[in-house]
Design a protein around this motif. Structure first.
Motif, PDB file in Angstrom:
ATOM      1  N   MET A  21     -17.075  -1.595  31.336  1.00 39.52           N
ATOM      2  CA  MET A  21     -16.599  -1.720  29.698  1.00 39.52           C
ATOM      3  C   MET A  21     -17.636  -0.620  28.804  1.00 39.52           C
ATOM      4  O   MET A  21     -17.126   0.625  28.201  1.00 39.52           O
ATOM      5  CB  MET A  21     -15.928  -2.431  29.770  1.00 39.52           C
ATOM      6  CG  MET A  21     -14.858  -2.979  30.087  1.00 39.52           C
ATOM      7  SD  MET A  21     -13.573  -1.679  30.019  1.00 39.52           S
ATOM      8  CE  MET A  21     -13.097  -1.330  31.767  1.00 39.52           C
ATOM      9  N   VAL A  22     -19.039  -0.978  29.197  1.00 41.35           N
ATOM     10  CA  VAL A  22     -19.822  -0.682  28.326  1.00 41.35           C
ATOM     11  C   VAL A  22     -20.157   0.664  29.002  1.00 41.35           C
ATOM     12  O   VAL A  22     -20.259   2.379  27.862  1.00 41.35           O
ATOM     13  CB  VAL A  22     -21.421  -1.451  28.414  1.00 41.35           C
ATOM     14  CG1 VAL A  22     -22.038  -0.227  27.825  1.00 41.35           C
ATOM     15  CG2 VAL A  22     -20.587  -2.470  27.709  1.00 41.35           C
ATOM     16  N   GLY A 125     -12.438   3.525  28.675  1.00 39.71           N
ATOM     17  CA  GLY A 125     -13.035   2.007  28.362  1.00 39.71           C
ATOM     18  C   GLY A 125     -12.908   1.475  27.160  1.00 39.71           C
ATOM     19  O   GLY A 125     -12.482  -0.125  27.024  1.00 39.71           O
ATOM     20  N   ARG A 126     -11.779   1.723  26.894  1.00 37.58           N
ATOM     21  CA  ARG A 126     -10.596   1.197  25.241  1.00 37.58           C
ATOM     22  C   ARG A 126      -9.657   0.946  25.680  1.00 37.58           C
ATOM     23  O   ARG A 126      -8.635  -0.509  25.043  1.00 37.58           O
ATOM     24  CB  ARG A 126     -11.076   2.385  24.251  1.00 37.58           C
ATOM     25  CG  ARG A 126     -12.107   2.375  23.462  1.00 37.58           C
ATOM     26  CD  ARG A 126     -12.218   3.476  22.761  1.00 37.58           C
ATOM     27  NE  ARG A 126     -13.414   3.795  21.438  1.00 37.58           N
ATOM     28  CZ  ARG A 126     -15.256   4.134  21.939  1.00 37.58           C
ATOM     29  NH1 ARG A 126     -14.646   4.533  23.821  1.00 37.58           N
ATOM     30  NH2 ARG A 126     -15.535   4.469  21.832  1.00 37.58           N
ATOM     31  N   THR A 127      -8.590   1.398  26.905  1.00 35.68           N
ATOM     32  CA  THR A 127      -7.156   1.605  26.957  1.00 35.68           C
ATOM     33  C   THR A 127      -7.100   0.296  27.654  1.00 35.68           C
ATOM     34  O   THR A 127      -6.325  -0.529  28.381  1.00 35.68           O
ATOM     35  CB  THR A 127      -6.667   2.546  28.176  1.00 35.68           C
ATOM     36  OG1 THR A 127      -6.525   4.041  26.626  1.00 35.68           O
ATOM     37  CG2 THR A 127      -5.149   2.919  27.914  1.00 35.68           C
ATOM     38  N   PHE A 133      -6.273  -7.306  27.982  1.00 34.49           N
ATOM     39  CA  PHE A 133      -6.524  -8.178  26.259  1.00 34.49           C
ATOM     40  C   PHE A 133      -5.400  -8.692  25.380  1.00 34.49           C
ATOM     41  O   PHE A 133      -5.579  -7.606  24.854  1.00 34.49           O
ATOM     42  CB  PHE A 133      -7.631  -8.775  26.416  1.00 34.49           C
ATOM     43  CG  PHE A 133      -8.881  -8.718  27.067  1.00 34.49           C
ATOM     44  CD1 PHE A 133      -9.448 -10.073  28.014  1.00 34.49           C
ATOM     45  CD2 PHE A 133      -9.716  -7.454  28.074  1.00 34.49           C
ATOM     46  CE1 PHE A 133      -9.888 -10.721  28.839  1.00 34.49           C
ATOM     47  CE2 PHE A 133      -9.937  -8.661  28.924  1.00 34.49           C
ATOM     48  CZ  PHE A 133     -10.452  -9.330  29.364  1.00 34.49           C
ATOM     49  N   ASP A 134      -4.546  -9.966  25.207  1.00 33.32           N
ATOM     50  CA  ASP A 134      -3.893  -9.339  23.725  1.00 33.32           C
ATOM     51  C   ASP A 134      -4.594  -9.556  22.960  1.00 33.32           C
ATOM     52  O   ASP A 134      -6.191  -8.803  23.011  1.00 33.32           O
ATOM     53  CB  ASP A 134      -2.836 -10.425  23.457  1.00 33.32           C
ATOM     54  CG  ASP A 134      -3.946 -11.914  23.863  1.00 33.32           C
ATOM     55  OD1 ASP A 134      -4.909 -11.805  23.338  1.00 33.32           O
ATOM     56  OD2 ASP A 134      -3.255 -13.302  24.279  1.00 33.32           O
ATOM     57  N   VAL A 141     -13.770  -8.715  23.500  1.00 33.78           N
ATOM     58  CA  VAL A 141     -14.204  -7.760  24.078  1.00 33.78           C
ATOM     59  C   VAL A 141     -14.972  -6.816  23.681  1.00 33.78           C
ATOM     60  O   VAL A 141     -16.345  -6.282  23.818  1.00 33.78           O
ATOM     61  CB  VAL A 141     -13.056  -7.633  24.898  1.00 33.78           C
ATOM     62  CG1 VAL A 141     -13.740  -6.309  26.070  1.00 33.78           C
ATOM     63  CG2 VAL A 141     -12.678  -9.434  25.525  1.00 33.78           C
ATOM     64  N   PHE A 142     -14.123  -5.787  22.710  1.00 38.43           N
ATOM     65  CA  PHE A 142     -14.810  -5.035  22.267  1.00 38.43           C
ATOM     66  C   PHE A 142     -15.950  -5.127  20.923  1.00 38.43           C
ATOM     67  O   PHE A 142     -16.976  -4.728  21.103  1.00 38.43           O
ATOM     68  CB  PHE A 142     -14.009  -4.469  20.374  1.00 38.43           C
ATOM     69  CG  PHE A 142     -12.322  -3.240  21.541  1.00 38.43           C
ATOM     70  CD1 PHE A 142     -13.097  -2.721  22.126  1.00 38.43           C
ATOM     71  CD2 PHE A 142     -11.828  -3.988  21.122  1.00 38.43           C
ATOM     72  CE1 PHE A 142     -11.785  -1.827  23.605  1.00 38.43           C
ATOM     73  CE2 PHE A 142     -10.214  -3.185  21.884  1.00 38.43           C
ATOM     74  CZ  PHE A 142     -10.882  -2.562  22.711  1.00 38.43           C
ATOM     75  N   SER A 143     -16.052  -6.947  20.519  1.00 39.58           N
ATOM     76  CA  SER A 143     -17.504  -7.075  20.014  1.00 39.58           C
ATOM     77  C   SER A 143     -18.625  -7.245  20.802  1.00 39.58           C
ATOM     78  O   SER A 143     -19.870  -6.917  20.353  1.00 39.58           O
ATOM     79  CB  SER A 143     -17.144  -8.653  19.275  1.00 39.58           C
ATOM     80  OG  SER A 143     -17.158  -9.393  20.178  1.00 39.58           O
TER      81      SER A 143
END
Length: 207
Positions: A21-22, A125-127, A133-134, A141-143
């Motif tokens: 994701m990164v 990566g965002r989608t 995840f809810d 995760v984004f943090s």
């Protein structure tokens, strides 16, 4: 099926997932900035004004801005993994084209298609995170992911500067080939078989 894979159910799988994701999220900025220290050398190599080489950034950003609009709907129809693999393949091929360019015209063309491919990672990566995840889990995760993305404009030129000093601008572009290939390998092999279970929420801090 829009969802790429099921949630990772072990900590190593979760770490690989976060790494992917990164890399996806930073690929657009990373590819834009890594060759900034090489631009004067590229202008000298091609025998053109520095302003002409700067157009490679403009072309790249145009491709990045426009094609982000298409990957979401396309991946909704064909699936995240399939579209991501196709986009990364375009990215790697275009990056290799940048390495082998013998004229500024070729470089401009390949930079445009490099951006087209990079959009796949940037959007997916965002989608994918929001797919998996809810609303209570995805912020964590984004943090983890976004601080690395925020650092990429600083990290990319440093890497590019060292590679330029040691090997030259073509190897700087070759680094983007390596970056894309590693990411494609993770997507293709790690996610070739869907991770089973849906227990990765145990790796997410509940707020």
């Amino acid at each position: 099926m829009a969802l790429l894979v099921k949630k990772p159910d072990t900590k190593p799988q979760f770490v690989v997932f976060i790494a992917a994701m990164v890399m996806m999220s930073m690929i657009g900025i990373f590819s834009s900035d890594i060759y900034l220290p090489s631009m004067p050398y590229m202008a000298s190599y091609f025998g053109v004004d520095y302003g002409v080489i700067q157009k490679t950034i403009t072309v790249y950003l145009v491709g990045l801005a426009v094609f982000q609009l298409f990957y979401g709907p396309i991946s909704d129809h064909f699936g995240r993994r399939r579209v991501l693999i196709a986009g990364l393949t375009i990215y790697i091929a275009a990056s290799l084209g940048c390495v082998l360019s013998s004229s500024v015209t070729q470089l401009l063309l390949f930079r445009f298609f490099q951006a087209v491919g990079a959009c796949a990672g940037l959007v997916m990566g965002r989608t994918i995170v929001t797919d998996m995840f809810d609303k209570s889990e995805s912020p964590h995760v984004f943090s983890i992911v976004l601080p690395f993305v925020a650092m990429s404009p600083a990290i990319a030129p440093v890497i590019g500067g060292h590679v330029q000093e040691l090997l030259g601008w073509r190897f700087v572009m070759a680094f983007t080939v390596l970056f894309g290939s590693v990411l494609l390998g993770i997507v293709f092999f790690s996610w070739a078989r869907p991770w089973t279970g849906a227990t990765s929420s145990r790796f997410i801090r509940k707020r």
